[in-house]
Write a protein that holds these residues in place. Structure first.
Motif, PDB file in Angstrom:
ATOM      1  N   PHE A  85       2.537  -9.437  -9.499  1.00 34.73           N
ATOM      2  CA  PHE A  85       3.754  -9.152  -9.344  1.00 34.73           C
ATOM      3  C   PHE A  85       4.677 -10.165 -10.121  1.00 34.73           C
ATOM      4  O   PHE A  85       4.414 -10.971 -10.802  1.00 34.73           O
ATOM      5  CB  PHE A  85       4.355  -9.301  -7.849  1.00 34.73           C
ATOM      6  CG  PHE A  85       3.560  -8.485  -6.903  1.00 34.73           C
ATOM      7  CD1 PHE A  85       2.278  -8.705  -6.603  1.00 34.73           C
ATOM      8  CD2 PHE A  85       4.147  -7.584  -6.280  1.00 34.73           C
ATOM      9  CE1 PHE A  85       1.520  -7.846  -5.656  1.00 34.73           C
ATOM     10  CE2 PHE A  85       3.540  -6.628  -5.572  1.00 34.73           C
ATOM     11  CZ  PHE A  85       2.157  -7.041  -5.263  1.00 34.73           C
ATOM     12  N   ARG A  86       6.028  -9.838 -10.528  1.00 37.50           N
ATOM     13  CA  ARG A  86       7.019 -10.419 -11.141  1.00 37.50           C
ATOM     14  C   ARG A  86       8.318 -10.559 -10.310  1.00 37.50           C
ATOM     15  O   ARG A  86       8.684  -9.728  -9.778  1.00 37.50           O
ATOM     16  CB  ARG A  86       6.929 -10.265 -12.513  1.00 37.50           C
ATOM     17  CG  ARG A  86       7.817  -8.783 -12.844  1.00 37.50           C
ATOM     18  CD  ARG A  86       7.858  -8.232 -14.248  1.00 37.50           C
ATOM     19  NE  ARG A  86       8.526  -7.036 -14.460  1.00 37.50           N
ATOM     20  CZ  ARG A  86       8.445  -6.314 -15.534  1.00 37.50           C
ATOM     21  NH1 ARG A  86       7.570  -6.661 -16.210  1.00 37.50           N
ATOM     22  NH2 ARG A  86       8.996  -5.331 -15.614  1.00 37.50           N
TER      23      ARG A  86
ATOM     24  N   LYS B 119      16.614 -11.785  -8.372  1.00 39.56           N
ATOM     25  CA  LYS B 119      15.878 -10.742  -7.970  1.00 39.56           C
ATOM     26  C   LYS B 119      14.878 -10.728  -7.095  1.00 39.56           C
ATOM     27  O   LYS B 119      14.208 -11.765  -6.916  1.00 39.56           O
ATOM     28  CB  LYS B 119      15.686  -9.821  -9.187  1.00 39.56           C
ATOM     29  CG  LYS B 119      16.904  -9.569 -10.283  1.00 39.56           C
ATOM     30  CD  LYS B 119      16.230  -8.609 -11.491  1.00 39.56           C
ATOM     31  CE  LYS B 119      17.671  -8.240 -11.981  1.00 39.56           C
ATOM     32  NZ  LYS B 119      17.260  -7.219 -13.465  1.00 39.56           N
ATOM     33  N   ALA B 120      14.384  -9.657  -6.479  1.00 33.65           N
ATOM     34  CA  ALA B 120      13.351  -9.580  -5.540  1.00 33.65           C
ATOM     35  C   ALA B 120      11.923  -9.453  -6.324  1.00 33.65           C
ATOM     36  O   ALA B 120      11.855  -9.349  -7.558  1.00 33.65           O
ATOM     37  CB  ALA B 120      13.456  -8.258  -4.819  1.00 33.65           C
ATOM     38  N   ARG B 121      11.054  -9.838  -5.704  1.00 44.45           N
ATOM     39  CA  ARG B 121       9.566  -9.712  -6.427  1.00 44.45           C
ATOM     40  C   ARG B 121       9.090  -8.172  -6.440  1.00 44.45           C
ATOM     41  O   ARG B 121       9.329  -7.486  -5.542  1.00 44.45           O
ATOM     42  CB  ARG B 121       8.594 -10.351  -5.636  1.00 44.45           C
ATOM     43  CG  ARG B 121       7.231 -10.243  -5.915  1.00 44.45           C
ATOM     44  CD  ARG B 121       6.336 -11.092  -5.008  1.00 44.45           C
ATOM     45  NE  ARG B 121       6.254 -12.245  -5.379  1.00 44.45           N
ATOM     46  CZ  ARG B 121       5.758 -13.433  -4.476  1.00 44.45           C
ATOM     47  NH1 ARG B 121       5.068 -12.946  -3.268  1.00 44.45           N
ATOM     48  NH2 ARG B 121       5.951 -14.716  -4.918  1.00 44.45           N
ATOM     49  N   ASP B 122       8.956  -7.901  -7.912  1.00 44.81           N
ATOM     50  CA  ASP B 122       8.587  -6.457  -8.004  1.00 44.81           C
ATOM     51  C   ASP B 122       7.175  -6.375  -8.390  1.00 44.81           C
ATOM     52  O   ASP B 122       6.509  -7.333  -9.079  1.00 44.81           O
ATOM     53  CB  ASP B 122       9.365  -5.876  -9.230  1.00 44.81           C
ATOM     54  CG  ASP B 122      10.789  -5.729  -8.809  1.00 44.81           C
ATOM     55  OD1 ASP B 122      11.661  -5.961  -9.654  1.00 44.81           O
ATOM     56  OD2 ASP B 122      11.066  -5.550  -7.438  1.00 44.81           O
ATOM     57  N   ALA B 123       6.524  -5.143  -8.022  1.00 44.54           N
ATOM     58  CA  ALA B 123       4.992  -5.148  -8.614  1.00 44.54           C
ATOM     59  C   ALA B 123       4.887  -4.748  -9.880  1.00 44.54           C
ATOM     60  O   ALA B 123       5.979  -4.094 -10.510  1.00 44.54           O
ATOM     61  CB  ALA B 123       4.416  -4.046  -7.496  1.00 44.54           C
ATOM     62  N   VAL B 124       3.874  -5.193 -10.518  1.00 46.95           N
ATOM     63  CA  VAL B 124       3.810  -4.819 -12.234  1.00 46.95           C
ATOM     64  C   VAL B 124       2.382  -3.756 -12.052  1.00 46.95           C
ATOM     65  O   VAL B 124       2.468  -2.833 -12.582  1.00 46.95           O
ATOM     66  CB  VAL B 124       3.398  -6.054 -12.845  1.00 46.95           C
ATOM     67  CG1 VAL B 124       3.260  -5.646 -14.178  1.00 46.95           C
ATOM     68  CG2 VAL B 124       4.729  -6.895 -12.794  1.00 46.95           C
ATOM     69  N   ALA B 125       1.312  -4.236 -11.327  1.00 45.70           N
ATOM     70  CA  ALA B 125       0.340  -3.663 -11.494  1.00 45.70           C
ATOM     71  C   ALA B 125      -0.976  -3.959 -10.527  1.00 45.70           C
ATOM     72  O   ALA B 125      -0.791  -4.936 -10.085  1.00 45.70           O
ATOM     73  CB  ALA B 125      -0.609  -3.548 -12.744  1.00 45.70           C
TER      74      ALA B 125
ATOM     75  N   GLN C 146       3.012  -2.814  -2.967  1.00 49.23           N
ATOM     76  CA  GLN C 146       3.989  -3.361  -1.974  1.00 49.23           C
ATOM     77  C   GLN C 146       3.643  -4.837  -1.828  1.00 49.23           C
ATOM     78  O   GLN C 146       2.335  -5.369  -1.211  1.00 49.23           O
ATOM     79  CB  GLN C 146       3.690  -2.607  -0.616  1.00 49.23           C
ATOM     80  CG  GLN C 146       4.819  -3.015   0.530  1.00 49.23           C
ATOM     81  CD  GLN C 146       4.783  -2.305   1.788  1.00 49.23           C
ATOM     82  OE1 GLN C 146       4.029  -1.155   1.741  1.00 49.23           O
ATOM     83  NE2 GLN C 146       5.434  -2.583   2.788  1.00 49.23           N
ATOM     84  N   PRO C 147       4.384  -5.780  -1.954  1.00 49.55           N
ATOM     85  CA  PRO C 147       4.359  -7.354  -2.064  1.00 49.55           C
ATOM     86  C   PRO C 147       3.851  -7.604  -0.594  1.00 49.55           C
ATOM     87  O   PRO C 147       2.799  -8.696  -0.461  1.00 49.55           O
ATOM     88  CB  PRO C 147       5.627  -7.889  -2.436  1.00 49.55           C
ATOM     89  CG  PRO C 147       6.218  -6.876  -3.267  1.00 49.55           C
ATOM     90  CD  PRO C 147       5.969  -5.842  -2.605  1.00 49.55           C
TER      91      PRO C 147
END
Length: 131
Positions: free
Chosen positions: A37-38, A43-49, A114-115
């Motif tokens: 995640f990044r 900003k909110a934590r977003d999924a990467v892979a 989903q974090p």
């Protein structure tokens, strides 16, 4: 479960970046999924892979990096690697890896990215991308 990220730093747009997430601990054998995640400032934590180890290593990617990123799992080294190529300025942020235990064989892309599904986290590594 303990997770330690490495490989962050400063990179130029257009270059490649490789991050590693080393897993350890007595419960790490129960980990069924690992994801990157990044989070950019404000900003909110977003999924990467993400990779589902109980689904034959099936990989999932966010739309932001699809086609540019590769996530891989090295079982012998208990390491999950993430490579992004080419980098874009929007790829900058703090990258963290998360681990999920007790995951079913196939829970779907939305759940995998989903974090809130991940209970174990590393401390994160900063990635800065210059344009």
């Amino acid at each position: 479960v303990q997770l330690v990220e490495s490989g962050g730093g400063l990179a130029q747009a257009g270059e490649s970046l490789r991050l590693s997430c080393l897993g350890s601990g007595s419960s790490f054998d129960d980990v069924g999924a690992v994801a990157w995640f990044r989070q950019a400032p404000g900003k909110a934590r977003d999924a990467v892979a993400a990779v589902n180890l109980n689904e034959g290593g099936r990989r999932y990617y966010s739309d932001a990096v699809k086609g540019r990123a590769t996530i891989s799992f090295d079982d012998a080294k208990s390491t999950v690697n993430l490579e992004i190529n080419p980098l874009k300025p929007d790829d900058a942020g703090v990258y963290s890896c998360g681990a999920m235990r007790g995951v079913n064989i196939a829970i779907g892309r939305q759940a995998m990215l989903q974090p809130g599904r991940y209970r174990h986290w590393g401390q994160g590594t900063q990635v800065t991308v210059s344009s």
